[in-house]
Scaffold this active site. Structure first.
Site, PDB file in Angstrom:
ATOM      1  N   GLU A  90       0.817  -1.235   0.000  1.00 24.74           N
ATOM      2  CA  GLU A  90       0.000   0.000   0.000  1.00 24.74           C
ATOM      3  C   GLU A  90       0.839   1.268   0.000  1.00 24.74           C
ATOM      4  O   GLU A  90       0.534   2.206   0.743  1.00 24.74           O
ATOM      5  CB  GLU A  90      -0.925   0.000   1.232  1.00 24.74           C
ATOM      6  CG  GLU A  90      -1.876  -1.172   1.254  1.00 24.74           C
ATOM      7  CD  GLU A  90      -2.679  -1.277   2.552  1.00 24.74           C
ATOM      8  OE1 GLU A  90      -3.862  -1.582   2.474  1.00 24.74           O
ATOM      9  OE2 GLU A  90      -2.107  -1.081   3.643  1.00 24.74           O
TER      10      GLU A  90
HETATM   11  C1  TNX Z   1      -4.464  -4.283   4.702  1.00 19.44           C
HETATM   12  S1  TNX Z   1      -2.655  -6.542   4.238  1.00 19.44           S
HETATM   13  C2  TNX Z   1      -3.198  -3.960   5.137  1.00 19.44           C
HETATM   14  C3  TNX Z   1      -3.010  -3.507   6.525  1.00 19.44           C
HETATM   15  C4  TNX Z   1      -4.297  -3.400   7.274  1.00 19.44           C
HETATM   16  C5  TNX Z   1      -5.189  -4.565   6.914  1.00 19.44           C
HETATM   17  C6  TNX Z   1      -6.463  -4.624   7.688  1.00 19.44           C
HETATM   18  C7  TNX Z   1      -1.689  -5.432   4.040  1.00 19.44           C
HETATM   19  C8  TNX Z   1      -0.447  -5.811   3.456  1.00 19.44           C
HETATM   20  N1  TNX Z   1      -2.050  -4.184   4.407  1.00 19.44           N
HETATM   21  O1  TNX Z   1      -2.309  -2.285   6.545  1.00 19.44           O
HETATM   22  O2  TNX Z   1      -4.035  -3.387   8.638  1.00 19.44           O
HETATM   23  O3  TNX Z   1      -5.471  -4.517   5.549  1.00 19.44           O
HETATM   24  O4  TNX Z   1      -7.158  -5.797   7.422  1.00 19.44           O
END
Ligand code: TNX
Length: 494
Positions: free
Chosen positions: A310
């Site tokens: 992300e």
């Molecule tokens: C996605 S999974 C994210 C996290 C959040 C999560 C909550 C991932 C690599 N990144 O930053 O905490 O969803 O479910």
């Protein structure tokens, strides 16, 4: 025979093991473990010393109030034997024989012995509390895992959990033969590992968490203790420092790491994607190098996780080169890089590992020597709510009840990937909504049992109805360990 007959009860316990072993040959009768049982093995092996002690302590816990009425079928000895594995398939193989008067546990390595001990303890702990004596079914079990990677991830950044909570998670994981614990140590809301060369990371960045609580961090000494505690239970800790995004806590601690040279406020919300390290600043790489160097020296295991997910505030053209540079730093410190799925957009070196999580972005074919850990959010995210009534957790990837958690296969989930590239699975527990160990246990159990079986059992039937019955029979074990498990309506716990 009455339903209370120990024979019936002990043989059904074999059927109810989770994860299901590869082969179980049942005998005819059951034996009783003597409270004076002796553990016998070649002296001078420190690993076996530890395992024997571990087993004794766990058995002592179960023996309280128990007696051994049956003099004939009395088990007075548990023998550990190391025997080189002929087929050489896995260092986790074991064989457990429960005979009339002794138990023989054979492993190709001490790791195998430890795993066999877990099977034995499950048989013991399945017994209702207050049973008169510990009956065990005479049997022979031959077992070996399906995947070498059977993991859990815990997010200690969104909320901080003290070392005692981590040890508790490790103990529960061990009982179900899970072998890796990935700790998500840093994020926008908190930096949780002491770094000597950059002390403000924890002095400033470690002092808060989601919702504005007081946060916290692990000193290097505490962290090293956790690594050892896990190692003694044959669990590898994988430390994650998330970058280039998810870095607000670091940026708030050191103004000079920011493009503007001024520090943002500490963050206690749950949005993602707003922070980024400054890709063009040489200091960024000094910082990363220091952090990875210190972390590598605390990490006996071969891996360091660098997040990479992300990174919505990092330009796409910067992202690939950044990850490649970080990969070089990780390799320089003698470790292999793991990153979330997004890192597959960069040029990965052989030995690096990709952790699959979202179905939203396509995964391209991977270079030679790059393997995958499967954590698809729709199936394996422990922080998804069980259903709409669940108070804890999130639901962006849907609801995951016990059946959803159980009914998928890491090898066929993605059709573009060669099954041989899949190391196994990991179930992540993100902690935006979790504050206590009781909250952690509630979202973990009983779904962790499903992940344990998918990860370990070559012999899982994939039949949820059958699995449901076995999960129901774990209630004695879970209650004995005082686990705050979710009483899933899909299971008849009575
Ligand atoms: C996605 S999974 C994210 C996290 C959040 C999560 C909550 C991932 C690599 N990144 O930053 O905490 O969803 O479910």
């Amino acid at each position: 025979m009455s339903i209370l007959d120990p024979n019936i009860r002990s043989f059904s316990r074999l059927e109810n093991l989770i994860p299901r072993p590869v082969m179980i040959k049942t005998g005819k009768e059951c034996s009783f473990l003597s409270p004076e049982v002796v553990i016998d093995y070649e002296q001078g092996n420190q690993s076996l010393d530890f395992i024997a002690d571990y087993l004794k302590k766990a058995l002592f816990f179960s023996f309280v109030g128990a007696s051994c009425a049956d003099q004939k079928h009395r088990i007075g000895k548990i023998k550990f034997q190391l025997k080189e594995n002929q087929s050489g398939s896995s260092n986790e193989d074991y064989q457990l024989k429960i005979e009339e008067n002794q138990i023989i546990l054979v492993g190709s390595t001490d790791r195998g012995i430890f795993l066999g001990v877990q099977t034995l303890l499950q048989l013991v702990e399945h017994m209702p509390e207050g049973s008169p004596g510990i009956s065990l079914p005479q049997c022979e079990i031959v077992d070996t895992p399906r995947f070498s990677w059977r993991g859990v991830m815990l997010d200690v950044a969104r909320h901080f959990f003290p070392p005692a909570d981590i040890r508790r998670v490790i103990d529960l994981m061990a009982r179900y033969k899970l072998n890796t614990l990935h700790l998500h140590l840093t994020d926008d809301q908190g930096w949780r590992i002491e770094i000597n060369t950059w002390p403000k990371l924890t002095e400033i960045g470690g002092q808060t968490e989601v919702g504005g609580g007081k946060g916290g961090y692990y000193s290097q000494a505490e962290y090293a203790d956790l690594v050892l505690y896990a190692q003694d239970r044959y669990i590898t800790i994988i430390p994650e420092i998330d970058m280039p995004g998810h870095t607000n806590a670091a940026l708030a601690s050191y103004p000079e790491l920011n493009k503007t040279k001024s520090a943002p406020d500490l963050y206690t919300g749950i949005e993602v994607g707003f922070s980024s390290l400054d890709i063009d600043n040489p200091l960024t790489y000094e910082f990363v190098n220091d952090v990875i160097r210190e972390l590598a020296s605390l990490t006996p295991g071969p891996y360091i996780h660098i997040g990479g997910d992300e990174a919505k505030s990092t330009k796409l053209e910067d992202y690939g080169p950044f990850i490649e540079r970080i990969q070089g730093i990780v390799n320089q410190h003698g470790k292999r890089m793991i990153g979330w799925q997004e890192i597959a957009q960069s040029r990965l070196a052989s030995g690096s590992i990709v952790q699959y999580w979202t179905d939203d972005s396509k995964m391209s074919t991977l270079p030679e020597g790059v393997n995958i850990i499967m954590s698809p959010a729709r199936r394996a995210y422990l922080d998804m709510k069980y259903d709409q009534d669940c108070q804890l957790g999130l639901n962006w990837a849907g609801y995951i009840n016990l059946q959803d958690a159980y009914s998928w296969d890491p090898e066929t989930y993605l059709d573009i990937i060669q099954p041989g590239n899949i190391l196994g699975l990991e179930a992540p527990l993100w902690s935006e909504t979790l504050e206590t160990i009781a909250d952690i246990e509630f979202l973990m159990f009983p779904r962790l049992l499903a992940y344990s079986e998918i990860g370990w059992s070559k012999n899982a039937k994939g039949d949820f109805t059958e699995f449901q019955h076995r999960v129901a029979k774990q209630n004695n074990l879970l209650e004995r360990q005082q686990v705050n498990y979710y009483r899933s309506k899909l299971v008849d716990w009575s």
